[in-house]
Design a protein around this motif. Structure first.
Motif, PDB file in Angstrom:
ATOM      1  N   ALA A  89      12.616   0.993  -2.408  1.00 37.36           N
ATOM      2  CA  ALA A  89      11.289   1.570  -2.620  1.00 37.36           C
ATOM      3  C   ALA A  89      10.583   1.813  -1.292  1.00 37.36           C
ATOM      4  CB  ALA A  89      10.454   0.642  -3.504  1.00 37.36           C
ATOM      5  N   LEU A  90      10.704   0.879  -0.355  1.00 36.94           N
ATOM      6  CA  LEU A  90      10.071   1.055   0.960  1.00 36.94           C
ATOM      7  C   LEU A  90      10.683   2.239   1.692  1.00 36.94           C
ATOM      8  CD1 LEU A  90       9.879  -2.687   2.051  1.00 36.94           C
ATOM      9  CD2 LEU A  90       7.955  -1.224   1.428  1.00 36.94           C
ATOM     10  N   LEU A  91      11.992   2.365   1.634  1.00 42.33           N
ATOM     11  CA  LEU A  91      12.662   3.487   2.294  1.00 42.33           C
ATOM     12  C   LEU A  91      12.250   4.816   1.667  1.00 42.33           C
ATOM     13  CD1 LEU A  91      16.172   1.878   2.732  1.00 42.33           C
ATOM     14  CD2 LEU A  91      14.679   2.637   4.592  1.00 42.33           C
ATOM     15  N   GLU A 149       9.453   5.596   0.652  1.00 43.51           N
ATOM     16  CA  GLU A 149       8.121   5.933   1.170  1.00 43.51           C
ATOM     17  C   GLU A 149       8.140   6.137   2.688  1.00 43.51           C
ATOM     18  OE1 GLU A 149       5.099   6.222  -0.460  1.00 43.51           O
ATOM     19  OE2 GLU A 149       6.068   6.067  -2.425  1.00 43.51           O
ATOM     20  N   SER A 150       9.348   6.213   3.262  1.00 40.01           N
ATOM     21  CA  SER A 150       9.538   6.496   4.704  1.00 40.01           C
ATOM     22  C   SER A 150       9.088   5.367   5.622  1.00 40.01           C
ATOM     23  CB  SER A 150       8.838   7.805   5.103  1.00 40.01           C
ATOM     24  OG  SER A 150       9.363   8.894   4.362  1.00 40.01           O
ATOM     25  N   HIS A 151       9.020   4.139   5.091  1.00 37.67           N
ATOM     26  CA  HIS A 151       8.726   2.988   5.925  1.00 37.67           C
ATOM     27  C   HIS A 151      10.012   2.475   6.582  1.00 37.67           C
ATOM     28  CE1 HIS A 151       4.644   2.724   4.472  1.00 37.67           C
ATOM     29  NE2 HIS A 151       5.059   2.649   3.213  1.00 37.67           N
ATOM     30  N   LEU A 152       9.851   1.693   7.647  1.00 37.11           N
ATOM     31  CA  LEU A 152      10.953   0.933   8.213  1.00 37.11           C
ATOM     32  C   LEU A 152      10.855  -0.477   7.647  1.00 37.11           C
ATOM     33  CD1 LEU A 152      13.333   0.441  10.190  1.00 37.11           C
ATOM     34  CD2 LEU A 152      11.615  -0.178  11.916  1.00 37.11           C
ATOM     35  N   MET A 197       9.825   2.182  -8.921  1.00 34.87           N
ATOM     36  CA  MET A 197      10.256   0.972  -8.221  1.00 34.87           C
ATOM     37  C   MET A 197       9.051   0.249  -7.629  1.00 34.87           C
ATOM     38  SD  MET A 197      13.800   2.002  -6.277  1.00 34.87           S
ATOM     39  CE  MET A 197      13.122   3.488  -5.529  1.00 34.87           C
ATOM     40  N   HIS A 198       9.148  -1.080  -7.572  1.00 32.47           N
ATOM     41  CA  HIS A 198       8.046  -1.900  -7.076  1.00 32.47           C
ATOM     42  C   HIS A 198       8.007  -1.819  -5.564  1.00 32.47           C
ATOM     43  CE1 HIS A 198       5.023  -4.888  -7.056  1.00 32.47           C
ATOM     44  NE2 HIS A 198       5.774  -5.886  -6.628  1.00 32.47           N
ATOM     45  N   LEU A 199       6.906  -1.331  -5.011  1.00 26.87           N
ATOM     46  CA  LEU A 199       6.794  -1.128  -3.567  1.00 26.87           C
ATOM     47  C   LEU A 199       6.239  -2.350  -2.866  1.00 26.87           C
ATOM     48  CD1 LEU A 199       7.057   1.005  -1.259  1.00 26.87           C
ATOM     49  CD2 LEU A 199       4.660   1.526  -1.666  1.00 26.87           C
ATOM     50  N   ALA A 200       5.136  -2.905  -3.360  1.00 26.36           N
ATOM     51  CA  ALA A 200       4.466  -4.004  -2.668  1.00 26.36           C
ATOM     52  C   ALA A 200       4.113  -5.109  -3.648  1.00 26.36           C
ATOM     53  CB  ALA A 200       3.201  -3.490  -1.982  1.00 26.36           C
ATOM     54  N   ASP A 201       3.849  -6.273  -3.101  1.00 26.39           N
ATOM     55  CA  ASP A 201       3.423  -7.420  -3.885  1.00 26.39           C
ATOM     56  C   ASP A 201       1.897  -7.426  -3.924  1.00 26.39           C
ATOM     57  OD1 ASP A 201       2.813  -9.851  -4.959  1.00 26.39           O
ATOM     58  OD2 ASP A 201       4.222 -10.990  -3.734  1.00 26.39           O
ATOM     59  N   PRO A 202       1.300  -7.245  -5.100  1.00 20.51           N
ATOM     60  CA  PRO A 202      -0.164  -7.178  -5.160  1.00 20.51           C
ATOM     61  C   PRO A 202      -0.829  -8.493  -4.760  1.00 20.51           C
ATOM     62  CG  PRO A 202       0.775  -7.272  -7.373  1.00 20.51           C
ATOM     63  CD  PRO A 202       1.920  -7.076  -6.429  1.00 20.51           C
ATOM     64  N   ALA A 203      -0.069  -9.597  -4.764  1.00 18.61           N
ATOM     65  CA  ALA A 203      -0.632 -10.908  -4.422  1.00 18.61           C
ATOM     66  C   ALA A 203      -0.249 -11.325  -3.011  1.00 18.61           C
ATOM     67  CB  ALA A 203      -0.165 -11.943  -5.438  1.00 18.61           C
ATOM     68  N   THR A 204      -0.066 -10.364  -2.113  1.00 18.02           N
ATOM     69  CA  THR A 204       0.334 -10.664  -0.746  1.00 18.02           C
ATOM     70  C   THR A 204      -0.639 -11.648  -0.101  1.00 18.02           C
ATOM     71  OG1 THR A 204       1.370  -8.498  -0.464  1.00 18.02           O
ATOM     72  CG2 THR A 204       0.773  -9.680   1.533  1.00 18.02           C
ATOM     73  N   ASP A 205      -0.104 -12.734   0.435  1.00 16.94           N
ATOM     74  CA  ASP A 205      -0.907 -13.762   1.096  1.00 16.94           C
ATOM     75  C   ASP A 205      -1.102 -13.362   2.557  1.00 16.94           C
ATOM     76  OD1 ASP A 205      -2.119 -16.011   2.077  1.00 16.94           O
ATOM     77  OD2 ASP A 205      -0.354 -17.307   1.897  1.00 16.94           O
ATOM     78  N   MET A 206      -2.320 -13.041   2.926  1.00 20.92           N
ATOM     79  CA  MET A 206      -2.608 -12.608   4.292  1.00 20.92           C
ATOM     80  C   MET A 206      -3.093 -13.754   5.183  1.00 20.92           C
ATOM     81  SD  MET A 206      -1.734  -9.458   4.266  1.00 20.92           S
ATOM     82  CE  MET A 206      -2.416  -8.845   5.810  1.00 20.92           C
ATOM     83  N   ALA A 207      -3.094 -14.982   4.652  1.00 16.64           N
ATOM     84  CA  ALA A 207      -3.593 -16.123   5.424  1.00 16.64           C
ATOM     85  C   ALA A 207      -2.865 -16.334   6.748  1.00 16.64           C
ATOM     86  CB  ALA A 207      -3.544 -17.392   4.572  1.00 16.64           C
ATOM     87  N   PRO A 208      -1.538 -16.106   6.832  1.00 11.17           N
ATOM     88  CA  PRO A 208      -0.875 -16.321   8.129  1.00 11.17           C
ATOM     89  C   PRO A 208      -1.330 -15.360   9.218  1.00 11.17           C
ATOM     90  CG  PRO A 208       0.731 -16.349   6.336  1.00 11.17           C
ATOM     91  CD  PRO A 208      -0.563 -15.847   5.767  1.00 11.17           C
ATOM     92  N   GLY A 258      19.898  -2.492  -0.738  1.00  6.18           N
ATOM     93  CA  GLY A 258      18.729  -1.630  -0.856  1.00  6.18           C
ATOM     94  C   GLY A 258      18.904  -0.328  -0.107  1.00  6.18           C
ATOM     95  N   LEU A 259      19.479  -0.398   1.097  1.00  5.24           N
ATOM     96  CA  LEU A 259      19.755   0.828   1.852  1.00  5.24           C
ATOM     97  C   LEU A 259      20.757   1.703   1.098  1.00  5.24           C
ATOM     98  CD1 LEU A 259      19.540   2.619   4.353  1.00  5.24           C
ATOM     99  CD2 LEU A 259      21.214   1.128   5.477  1.00  5.24           C
TER     100      LEU A 259
END
Length: 322
Positions: free
Chosen positions: A110-112, A114-117, A1-12, A134-135
């Motif tokens: 996918a986040l759950l 990996e034990s993330h909230l 499952m896809h966990l994160a977006d590799p193109a996450t925009d950190m500008a904010p 998702g839950l």
């Protein structure tokens, strides 16, 4: 499952840096989510207002996730565990809503795993069906046959309208909890739903009847006073005691229009932030919170970023762990 977006925009995630020791702010701590990182709060945007459009509301909530990040960035950091940005799930037009909700469900699961909230930044309140799905997927993988999942919705609306009675028989921002109730029935799960802050003026008699039929814990906006707050918190605690897992969803239109003008349907009365925070803290401290989302921020109608700042304040309170 896809966990994160590799193109996450950190500008904010930008802001002032103070020279004093132990003076961190959120923008200095939040990092892009990567697989295998230590468990923490994982913020995932749902850039979507297709459900609002279908519900004939004021569109613009698709820009909400970025505005929330910008408002949260300069806030003081008081956490011990880490926080991550997992990028966005985007909805590409009104016809993409159901697929976007499914993409959101996959990411939440996918986040759950990996034990993330997961903390979902909306987006219209159609986010709720994707978040809950998702839950549910995650609990399926854990082999929980009939989990006791409690939904706590801070909202001026029930959002219990049946999608089978809407034009085209499609879901919208007004139907997510009816969709969840139907899915619970299909699965043989008990539908456990608390809707706190409901406006009688904004919900029809049919919706109140539907809430009674489904056994919803209801507290109206006019009940929220300093005098009655402790009783409402006790009601919430009794509700949570009969749940194994909690999903918290906050529709920012539960706040008064003066505190949250930047929503699709500003509240004439609403429930003040000061009266909502004890509920947020009770859910946070229950030890049962698995998932949360913030919905309906519409930056195009915000004034001095009031609504975005209110959302950031709620996130700050919800994620305090020290």
């Amino acid at each position: 499952m896809h966990l994160a977006d590799p193109a996450t925009d950190m500008a904010p995630w930008a802001g002032r840096e103070d020279p004093e020791p132990d003076s961190l702010r959120w923008h200095q701590v939040v990092t892009p989510l990567k697989r295998g990182t230590a468990p923490g709060v994982a913020m995932l945007g749902f850039a979507c207002d297709a459900g609002v459009a279908r519900n004939q509301g004021r569109i613009g909530a698709a820009e909400g996730p970025r505005a929330i990040r910008r408002a949260l960035a300069p806030m003081a950091w008081h956490r011990l565990a880490p926080a991550y940005d997992a990028g966005d799930v985007s909805c590409h037009g009104n016809e993409d809503l159901e697929a976007a909700q499914q993409r959101l469900a996959e990411r939440v699961a996918a986040l759950l795993s990996e034990s993330h909230l997961p903390l979902i930044l909306g987006g219209g309140h159609e986010v709720a069906f994707g978040s809950w799905s998702g839950l549910a997927r995650h609990l399926d993988t854990r082999g929980e046959a009939r989990p006791r999942v409690g939904i706590i919705n801070l909202d001026s609306h029930f959002d219990l309208r049946s999608p089978l009675l809407t034009p085209g028989q499609r879901g919208s921002s007004g139907t997510p909890f009816a969709q969840i109730a139907a899915e619970c029935d299909r699965r043989g799960w008990t539908f456990r739903y608390a809707c706190l802050g409901v406006s009688r003026a904004s919900n029809t008699r049919a919706l109140f009847a539907r809430a009674r039929e489904l056994g919803v814990l209801v507290r109206e906006d006019r009940e929220f006073t300093a005098q009655h707050l402790d009783a409402i918190v006790r009601d919430l605690q009794r509700f949570m005691a009969h749940c194994d897992h909690l999903y918290l969803t906050v529709d920012l239109d539960v706040l008064p229009a003066a505190e949250a003008p930047g929503v699709s349907a500003p509240a004439a009365r609403g429930v003040s932030l000061a009266l909502l925070e004890p509920l947020i803290e009770a859910v946070r401290d229950s030890g049962k919170l698995r998932l949360a989302d913030i919905a309906e921020l519409n930056p195009g109608f915000d004034i001095d970023a009031r609504t975005a700042r209110a959302a950031a304040r709620l996130i700050h309170q919800l994620t305090l762990d020290c």
